[in-house]
Design a protein around this motif. Structure first.
Motif, PDB file in Angstrom:
ATOM      1  N   THR A  61      29.653 -21.729  21.113  1.00 34.37           N
ATOM      2  CA  THR A  61      29.934 -21.533  22.545  1.00 34.37           C
ATOM      3  C   THR A  61      30.177 -20.066  22.874  1.00 34.37           C
ATOM      4  N   ALA A  62      30.379 -19.234  21.845  1.00 33.13           N
ATOM      5  CA  ALA A  62      30.596 -17.807  22.075  1.00 33.13           C
ATOM      6  C   ALA A  62      29.275 -17.054  22.240  1.00 33.13           C
ATOM      7  N   LEU A  63      28.154 -17.703  21.888  1.00 33.95           N
ATOM      8  CA  LEU A  63      26.847 -17.061  22.018  1.00 33.95           C
ATOM      9  C   LEU A  63      26.369 -17.171  23.453  1.00 33.95           C
ATOM     10  N   LYS A  64      25.936 -16.067  24.021  1.00 27.16           N
ATOM     11  CA  LYS A  64      25.555 -16.058  25.439  1.00 27.16           C
ATOM     12  C   LYS A  64      24.084 -15.713  25.685  1.00 27.16           C
ATOM     13  N   SER A  65      23.565 -14.729  24.970  1.00 31.76           N
ATOM     14  CA  SER A  65      22.206 -14.249  25.239  1.00 31.76           C
ATOM     15  C   SER A  65      21.189 -14.905  24.314  1.00 31.76           C
ATOM     16  N   HIS A  66      19.908 -14.818  24.714  1.00 29.67           N
ATOM     17  CA  HIS A  66      18.824 -15.339  23.870  1.00 29.67           C
ATOM     18  C   HIS A  66      18.788 -14.601  22.534  1.00 29.67           C
ATOM     19  N   LYS A  67      19.120 -13.322  22.568  1.00 30.95           N
ATOM     20  CA  LYS A  67      19.125 -12.527  21.336  1.00 30.95           C
ATOM     21  C   LYS A  67      20.186 -13.049  20.371  1.00 30.95           C
ATOM     22  N   GLU A  68      21.367 -13.391  20.899  1.00 32.19           N
ATOM     23  CA  GLU A  68      22.436 -13.925  20.056  1.00 32.19           C
ATOM     24  C   GLU A  68      22.055 -15.282  19.467  1.00 32.19           C
ATOM     25  N   TRP A  69      21.296 -16.067  20.240  1.00 32.87           N
ATOM     26  CA  TRP A  69      20.903 -17.399  19.788  1.00 32.87           C
ATOM     27  C   TRP A  69      19.734 -17.358  18.801  1.00 32.87           C
ATOM     28  N   ALA A  70      19.048 -16.211  18.699  1.00 33.87           N
ATOM     29  CA  ALA A  70      17.819 -16.125  17.906  1.00 33.87           C
ATOM     30  C   ALA A  70      18.026 -16.526  16.446  1.00 33.87           C
ATOM     31  N   ASN A  71      19.190 -16.238  15.894  1.00 38.17           N
ATOM     32  CA  ASN A  71      19.445 -16.559  14.493  1.00 38.17           C
ATOM     33  C   ASN A  71      19.793 -18.024  14.261  1.00 38.17           C
TER      34      ASN A  71
END
Length: 355
Positions: A81-91
């Motif tokens: 829930t701390a991930l906000k951007s597509h870049k953060e979710w990429a991994n």
């Protein structure tokens, strides 16, 4: 919920809200779940119960007007829930948690060859060369049952049948080597024969690759065939949770009783099926009491006044229903779902249920 050391994803008190025309719709209402490594968890319930919305929070794929308003999702020590951007979710998205959707054409690019779409994923997630990626892609195509895979490598999605396209989507998901595979009603758009083939394929791949699976469906026959654990969802919350045997043999929530009663295999002599009366409550306003009360033949006064807590049935089984309170009157599940296993087995042509 469980205390197993093999829990790889833990959702706690998840609330998901959507902004819809100046109003707030609460699609998920305080859901808590544990995902056990190597198991298949089935999420079941009517359309609109929140099954797909819940799993979208695990991959950061909620629509732009949606948000996780509260709660935590712990995946191997990381709060998603701390991930906000597509870049953060990429991994996470694809490489750790992958999704197979109901309609393969929403996942496949119609103007790119099948082979290129698989090799692209292999190169990205496995770091292989183009030559290695092609060899692996053909291997994945063969594993998911594509005949003459090398020959069909350079064909386009429109040249594949619906069942074959779904197999390709599964191959692409495998190419990501995910830790968790979310199957969002992957057989709904297919005919019965192809459905059975896809289910068998998923079962064999799960056994071979040992990924953890979340299987979203409204088809309880599929659930019995593939799941280890079952979470029954209604109006944005989990109302019952247990092993597949517990949910089929010893269901405790009236909504679960209703779902089982409406199995196609339990149609009467006239071919008529049980249907649940009424409609789910509006999620634009707070739900008072048990959300299923207005549709239940077993509702008591307290069901309209207080939200039921979790009542534990066993170490692996619980339900949110006041019927499990020690002071509740004794009621029995509907007669139509007594001896359910034998009744379904006696129906010719239905061999999916196999505990």
């Amino acid at each position: 919920m469980t205390n197993s050391k093999n829990v790889i994803l833990t959702a706690r008190d998840i609330v998901v809200e959507f902004d819809v025309r100046d109003r707030v719709l609460t699609a998920i209402r305080g859901v808590s779940l544990d995902l056990i490594e190597g198991e298949v968890l089935a999420l079941v319930g009517e359309s609109g119960s929140g099954k797909s919305v819940l799993t979208k929070t695990f991959t950061g794929m909620l629509e732009e007007n949606g948000r996780v308003a509260s709660g935590t999702i712990d995946y191997r020590g990381q709060d998603l829930t701390a991930l906000k951007s597509h870049k953060e979710w990429a991994n996470i998205r694809g490489s750790k948690i992958a999704t197979i959707f109901q309609d393969p054409m929403t996942s496949l690019d119609p103007i790119k060859t099948i082979g290129s779409q698989i090799t692209e994923v292999i190169e990205k997630h496995q770091g292989k060369s183009a030559k290695e990626a092609k060899e692996l892609a053909v291997d994945y195509m063969e594993k998911v049952g594509i005949p003459e895979a090398e020959k069909r490598f350079d064909e386009y999605p429109f040249q594949y049948s619906g069942g074959m396209r779904q197999r390709i989507v599964i191959a692409i998901a495998l190419a990501c080597r995910p830790d968790v595979l979310i199957c969002d009603e992957p057989t709904t758009a297919l005919d019965v024969t192809i459905q059975a083939q896809i289910i068998d394929l998923l079962k064999s791949l799960q056994q071979e690759y040992h990924f953890t699976t979340i299987f979203i469906t409204h088809d309880l026959g599929v659930v019995a065939s593939i799941a280890d654990k079952v979470a029954v969802m209604y109006a944005g919350e989990v109302v019952e949770y247990g092993t597949v045997e517990e949910i089929f043999y010893d269901p405790r929530h009236p909504y679960t009783w209703s779902l089982l009663s409406s199995l196609p295999q339990l149609a009467d002599e006239k071919g008529e099926l049980y249907s649940i009366p009424g409609t789910p409550p509006s999620l634009y306003t707070p739900v008072k009491g048990d959300a299923f009360a207005l549709r239940s033949d077993y509702a008591m006064q307290i069901d309209f006044e207080e939200h039921p807590p979790i009542f534990k049935v066993s170490d692996t089984h619980w339900a949110k229903t006041w019927l499990l309170h020690e002071n509740a009157p004794t009621v029995h599940k509907p007669s139509v779902i007594e001896d359910l296993h034998e009744k379904i087995r006696s129906k010719v042509g239905f061999a999916q249920i196999d505990f």
